[in-house]
Write an enzyme that holds these catalytic residues in place. Structure first.
Site, mmCIF file in Angstrom:
data_model
loop_
_atom_site.group_PDB
_atom_site.id
_atom_site.type_symbol
_atom_site.label_atom_id
_atom_site.label_comp_id
_atom_site.label_asym_id
_atom_site.label_seq_id
_atom_site.Cartn_x
_atom_site.Cartn_y
_atom_site.Cartn_z
ATOM 1 N N ASP A 141 -9.241 3.210 3.556
ATOM 2 C CA ASP A 141 -8.134 2.404 4.060
ATOM 3 C C ASP A 141 -8.563 1.002 4.473
ATOM 4 O OD1 ASP A 141 -5.853 3.797 3.589
ATOM 5 O OD2 ASP A 141 -5.338 4.139 5.686
ATOM 6 N N ASP A 451 -1.566 15.559 11.829
ATOM 7 C CA ASP A 451 -2.070 16.833 11.340
ATOM 8 C C ASP A 451 -1.329 18.004 11.984
ATOM 9 O OD1 ASP A 451 -3.098 16.244 13.838
ATOM 10 O OD2 ASP A 451 -5.167 16.054 13.146
#
Length: 739
Positions: A141, A451
């Site tokens: 990223d 998550d």
């Protein structure tokens, strides 16, 4: 004798030993908890008496502590443990094993060094699994050309490393971790053949490491290297980590026979680098956005039925982990129900006495086993194998069962460059517009713990999950090495967990009837971390301040009402200590865990709640902070000497230091009063508060050292010591003035 026939299950489940003893303990401790509540209700001071509001505050705190304790007990009520049978898997499915895609995510080359990232990648490439069915993706990223360069170096080194691992059955298969094990005095001696190969492979690794670290220090890839690989041309239009086109490179692929075979002539796993498109005007949704881009890109290139999520520091420590996970997914009786298999998150740099409570021993060794007993553990973001269908939004149907006989091979175009260009559009900023990605497909957006909420959403669709904690740990990562890192990390988790409770996926509301009640309560145990700051803060401040005026808030030690308080304190304390020792900890580790519980409750959870309120009214937008994986040498040395690291000013430390000093001043003032004014009778009435205040002073000793006694760089700054002292004294003076 087990012949691996089709009638045999690929895994076995057993109930936790001693669970009946634990249940009896839980029930027996409920009795004194009820008596504490009864005491508070029956002895509320009359109007006009001192301490009425403080008393009511303690009643509220104790009510919450009791309820929150019950949430935690739900995760201890029905633990289950799993065992896999890899031999049966091999005998039954070896020729038709599914494709496995492995996603490794990194976000910042400064705090997640490229050499660490590629060690994780190399450990994943070396799994004991057919390499033609193994595909490793690195999401960067930061779109760092240095990270890409490191991956190119790793792809060359893998041609030597992967066959070396398989030839000598090396464990672990991260080069750095493996070479570190050779320094252990207990390491066995190798025969001459492996020693010769070992010297050669280690030389190759050290040379590669030197080249990568030199590029990192220089801040760029050497021009002669860039000119040799066309992949670097994708950085020609690069502006910044937040402004660039999709960068995608298939580094290794089985269709490129000249480039993807190891030195023994066997094919290597597919290896792909991806930096998704970033633009300032588009929200990139942090790690969740990266995972969703990987899901789409991988569906085009390899389309593995099973997907493994790995943080960039979580290297594989067990080459059998893929096969272990498949024992659950491919089980004929129950495999079709399972959406993900969660392995524990372990750390190789935990100190002997676990200074910052980083091992999460209770979570990993107790609570996740308990959640598994209710249909599945939480998803903790890394070290987890997923069924692609479930992750991409498919609801569970009992009628649908996997046919592992159908391999469904992906047809790959011969020209990989064309495949790269077609895949790039799947990682563009605009691809998700007007789609269900991030809402009902892939990782869920809008939560700091993407998550956990993703795992919850999958379970709400009817799927089950499994927690597998093998004898040999499957993964190892790097735990925070400073107190501030640990507190900031936990603050993000607490904030994200409370966001889940407030979301449309709230386990207590939306989850009713969709997941087991025990699992609902288990989720609440984490969802309410942030709220728990208030009773912890209240207990840390009010009883100590009321010592200054000699106002008792607890029963005398000679009173029968003192017994339930003693039972709860001794019962929970003893239980926690015994559990810590059973899990391989030490008495000091248990004590350090108590301290961290106090520090988290009074700082991380407090700031998490404040941020939630500020976000709600639109005054703050908490970013997703990446925990640094680098540590300066002097900090690292203090960490392993178990000297608590401060070293900087922070609102977290201001709160902790102020509370520690407030309790110190209250205790000294009270003891002085008792000693010099002959307050023996008053001491009996105030003994519980004196002991509570004394406990808070004792457990805060590292803070006092950091404030006044230490001279090293890890001490608390003098400015913070002055500020916290002034705040603590002001609180004491203000309280005495009011009363």
């Amino acid at each position: 004798m087990d012949n691996g026939g089709d009638n045999y299950s690929l895994f076995e489940t057993t109930r936790g030993r001693g669970r009946n003893i634990r249940r009896l303990f839980t029930i027996s401790l409920l009795v004194p908890i009820f008596f504490i509540w009864a005491y508070r209700l029956a002895h509320i001071p009359r109007n006009g008496e001192h301490g009425k509001w403080a008393w009511l505050g303690l009643l509220a705190a104790e009510l919450w502590f009791g309820l929150y304790w019950l949430f935690g007990q739900a995760l201890r009520w029905n633990p289950v443990f799993r065992k896999t049978f890899n031999a049966r898997l091999s005998q039954r499915y070896e020729n038709r094993l599914p494709r496995v895609d492995i996603f490794v995510c990194t976000a910042d080359p400064d705090i997640e060094p490229p050499i660490m990232v590629i060690n994780t990648v190399l450990s994943a490439m070396a799994y004991d699994y057919p390499p033609e069915k193994l595909n490793v993706y690195l999401s960067d990223d930061a779109a760092s050309d240095i990270t890409f360069y490191a991956l190119l170096e790793a792809s060359t080194f893998a041609k030597h490393w992967v066959p070396f691992c398989k030839r000598f059955k090396v464990e672990p298969r991260s080069p750095s971790a493996y070479f570190n094990t050779l320094r252990s005095p207990n390491q066995h001696h190798y025969n001459h053949a492996i020693s010769k190969d070992l010297a050669a492979i280690k030389k190759l690794y050290e040379d590669m490491k030197e080249r990568i670290e030199n590029a990192t220090k220089l801040g760029g890839v050497p021009n002669e290297v860039r000119s040799k690989h066309s992949g670097f041309s994708q950085w020609d239009s690069y502006s910044s980590p937040r402004d660039h086109l999709t960068i995608l490179q298939i580094v290794l692929h089985k269709t490129e026979s000249h480039n993807s075979k190891d030195v023994d002539g066997f094919v290597l796993p597919t290896l792909v680098y991806m930096a998704r498109e970033k633009r300032h005007q588009y929200h990139h949704n942090y790690k969740a956005g990266a995972l969703n881009a990987l899901l789409r890109v991988s569906s085009k290139i390899s389309n593995g039925e099973i997907i493994l999520f790995l943080d960039c520091d979580m290297y594989s420590n067990n080459s059998e982990s893929v096969r272990d996970a498949l024992c659950f997914f491919m089980d004929q009786e129950k495999g079709h129900q399972i959406a993900f298999v969660q392995f524990p998150q372990s750390f190789h740099n935990i100190t002997k006495n676990d200074l910052y409570g980083n091992s999460f021993a209770i979570l990993m060794e107790v609570e996740l086993h308990g959640a598994d007993g209710y249909g599945g553990p939480l998803l903790i973001g890394t070290c987890c194998f997923h069924r692609r269908d479930a992750l991409c939004g498919k609801k569970f149907s009992g009628e649908n069962k996997n046919d592992w006989n159908d391999e469904n091979e992906v047809l790959i175009e011969a020209n990989l460059r064309e495949l790269e260009e077609e895949s790039k559009t799947l990682a563009s900023c605009t691809y998700e517009e007007n789609t269900l990605w991030g809402k009902e497909m892939g990782a869920i957006y809008g939560c700091l713990v993407e998550d956990v909420i993703t795992g919850l959403y999958i379970q709400l669709q009817g799927w089950k999950s499994v927690y597998y904690n093998p004898p040999r740990k499957a993964f190892f990562g790097i735990a925070p090495t400073t107190l501030l890192q640990a507190l900031v990390q936990q603050k993000r988790w607490a904030q994200g967990e409370f966001q889940i409770f407030l979301s449309k996926h709230s386990p207590m509301l939306y989850g009713h009837g969709k997941i087991d009640l025990g699992l609902q309560l288990g989720y609440c145990h984490y969802n309410f971390w942030a709220i728990t700051c208030f009773p912890i803060l209240y207990y840390s401040i009010i009883p100590s301040l009321y010592l200054l005026e000699g106002i008792p808030l607890f029963p005398k030690m000679s009173s029968p009402w003192f017994i339930p308080f003693a039972c709860v304190i001794l019962g929970e304390g003893t239980s926690g200590l015994i559990q810590a020792l059973i899990l391989g900890g030490t008495i000091r580790a248990w004590w350090n865990g108590l301290r961290m519980w106090l520090y988290l409750g009074t700082s991380s959870y407090l700031f998490a709640f404040i941020d939630i309120v500020l976000n709600f009214i639109g005054l703050s937008d908490s970013p997703f902070l990446v925990t640094t994986k680098t540590t300066e040498d002097d900090i690292y040395q203090r960490y392993f000497k178990e000297v608590m690291e401060f070293g900087t000013s922070s609102p977290f430390f201001t709160v902790l230091a102020t509370l520690a000093l407030l309790n110190l001043f209250c205790l000294f003032s009270t003891l002085k009063e008792f000693l010099f004014n002959q307050g023996g009778l008053a001491l009996e009435k105030m003994m519980f508060q004196v002991l509570l205040c004394g406990f808070l002073v004792l457990i805060n000793f590292p803070l006092y050292q950091g404030l006044f006694l230490r001279k090293d760089k890890g001490r608390l700054p003098s400015s913070l010591a002055i500020k916290s002292t002034a705040l603590a004294l002001s609180a004491c003076i203000l309280f005495k003035t009011i009363y």
